[in-house]
Design a protein around this motif. Structure first.
Motif, PDB file in Angstrom:
ATOM      1  N   THR A  13       0.839  -1.201   0.000  1.00 17.49           N
ATOM      2  CA  THR A  13       0.000   0.000   0.000  1.00 17.49           C
ATOM      3  C   THR A  13       0.874   1.250   0.000  1.00 17.49           C
ATOM      4  O   THR A  13       0.594   2.209  -0.727  1.00 17.49           O
ATOM      5  CB  THR A  13      -0.923   0.000   1.228  1.00 17.49           C
ATOM      6  N   ALA A  16       2.284   1.721  -3.412  1.00 20.03           N
ATOM      7  CA  ALA A  16       1.247   2.200  -4.333  1.00 20.03           C
ATOM      8  C   ALA A  16       0.967   3.686  -4.116  1.00 20.03           C
ATOM      9  O   ALA A  16       0.778   4.436  -5.080  1.00 20.03           O
ATOM     10  CB  ALA A  16      -0.024   1.381  -4.161  1.00 20.03           C
ATOM     11  N   LEU A  17       0.961   4.128  -2.862  1.00 19.09           N
ATOM     12  CA  LEU A  17       0.751   5.547  -2.564  1.00 19.09           C
ATOM     13  C   LEU A  17       1.900   6.392  -3.107  1.00 19.09           C
ATOM     14  O   LEU A  17       1.679   7.467  -3.668  1.00 19.09           O
ATOM     15  CB  LEU A  17       0.611   5.759  -1.058  1.00 19.09           C
ATOM     16  N   LEU A  19       3.865   5.656  -5.620  1.00 21.06           N
ATOM     17  CA  LEU A  19       3.763   5.650  -7.082  1.00 21.06           C
ATOM     18  C   LEU A  19       2.679   6.609  -7.549  1.00 21.06           C
ATOM     19  O   LEU A  19       2.886   7.399  -8.470  1.00 21.06           O
ATOM     20  CB  LEU A  19       3.481   4.230  -7.585  1.00 21.06           C
ATOM     21  N   ARG A  20       1.524   6.537  -6.907  1.00 20.97           N
ATOM     22  CA  ARG A  20       0.414   7.425  -7.278  1.00 20.97           C
ATOM     23  C   ARG A  20       0.815   8.888  -7.083  1.00 20.97           C
ATOM     24  O   ARG A  20       0.504   9.740  -7.919  1.00 20.97           O
ATOM     25  CB  ARG A  20      -0.804   7.071  -6.427  1.00 20.97           C
ATOM     26  N   ALA A  21       1.496   9.184  -5.991  1.00 16.06           N
ATOM     27  CA  ALA A  21       1.943  10.554  -5.731  1.00 16.06           C
ATOM     28  C   ALA A  21       2.906  11.016  -6.812  1.00 16.06           C
ATOM     29  O   ALA A  21       2.801  12.147  -7.318  1.00 16.06           O
ATOM     30  CB  ALA A  21       2.605  10.630  -4.352  1.00 16.06           C
ATOM     31  N   GLN A  23       3.095   9.962  -9.866  1.00 17.84           N
ATOM     32  CA  GLN A  23       2.352  10.142 -11.120  1.00 17.84           C
ATOM     33  C   GLN A  23       1.614  11.474 -11.151  1.00 17.84           C
ATOM     34  O   GLN A  23       1.401  12.049 -12.208  1.00 17.84           O
ATOM     35  CB  GLN A  23       1.355   8.990 -11.304  1.00 17.84           C
ATOM     36  N   HIS A  24       1.206  11.962  -9.974  1.00 19.29           N
ATOM     37  CA  HIS A  24       0.486  13.228  -9.892  1.00 19.29           C
ATOM     38  C   HIS A  24       1.408  14.408  -9.567  1.00 19.29           C
ATOM     39  O   HIS A  24       0.932  15.537  -9.396  1.00 19.29           O
ATOM     40  CB  HIS A  24      -0.640  13.140  -8.848  1.00 19.29           C
ATOM     41  N   THR A  28       4.248  12.094  -1.239  1.00 22.86           N
ATOM     42  CA  THR A  28       3.370  11.040  -0.723  1.00 22.86           C
ATOM     43  C   THR A  28       2.424  11.614   0.326  1.00 22.86           C
ATOM     44  O   THR A  28       1.233  11.303   0.340  1.00 22.86           O
ATOM     45  CB  THR A  28       4.203   9.887  -0.120  1.00 22.86           C
ATOM     46  N   GLU A  31      -0.323  13.521  -1.354  1.00 24.11           N
ATOM     47  CA  GLU A  31      -1.257  12.592  -2.008  1.00 24.11           C
ATOM     48  C   GLU A  31      -2.202  11.975  -0.985  1.00 24.11           C
ATOM     49  O   GLU A  31      -3.418  11.896  -1.214  1.00 24.11           O
ATOM     50  CB  GLU A  31      -0.482  11.495  -2.744  1.00 24.11           C
ATOM     51  N   ILE A  35      -6.292  12.327  -0.834  1.00 16.51           N
ATOM     52  CA  ILE A  35      -7.149  11.146  -0.795  1.00 16.51           C
ATOM     53  C   ILE A  35      -8.109  11.230   0.389  1.00 16.51           C
ATOM     54  O   ILE A  35      -9.319  10.984   0.256  1.00 16.51           O
ATOM     55  CB  ILE A  35      -6.309   9.851  -0.732  1.00 16.51           C
TER      56      ILE A  35
END
Length: 77
Positions: A13, A16-17, A19-21, A23-24, A28, A31, A35
């Motif tokens: 998790t 994934a956080l 990575l998502r951060a 990408q945006h 972290t 992000e 969320i």
């Protein structure tokens, strides 16, 4: 401003956080903040949004005569 510590977050998790951060283009922490804000912010419906727009523009009065005839049941034949 308040702080929250999340314990026992699975490593997958966390990855994934991160990575998502990335990408945006955010950290972290930013992000996760976004969320959480999105999760608890009340959602406004389309109808309410349209009413708000109409009120901001001054609104209009619609004077349609009401059809007082009884409603006929639908026929599927």
């Amino acid at each position: 401003m308040s702080s929250v510590t999340v314990r026992n977050l699975p490593e997958a998790t966390h990855r994934a956080l991160k990575l998502r951060a990335a990408q945006h283009g955010r950290s972290t922490e930013a992000e996760i903040r976004l969320i959480l804000e999105n999760a608890v912010t009340p959602k406004i419906g389309l109808g309410s949004a349209l009413v708000a727009i109409g009120q901001q523009l001054g609104g209009i009065e619609l004077n349609f005569p009401r059809d007082k005839r009884p409603v006929e049941p639908a026929s599927f034949e």
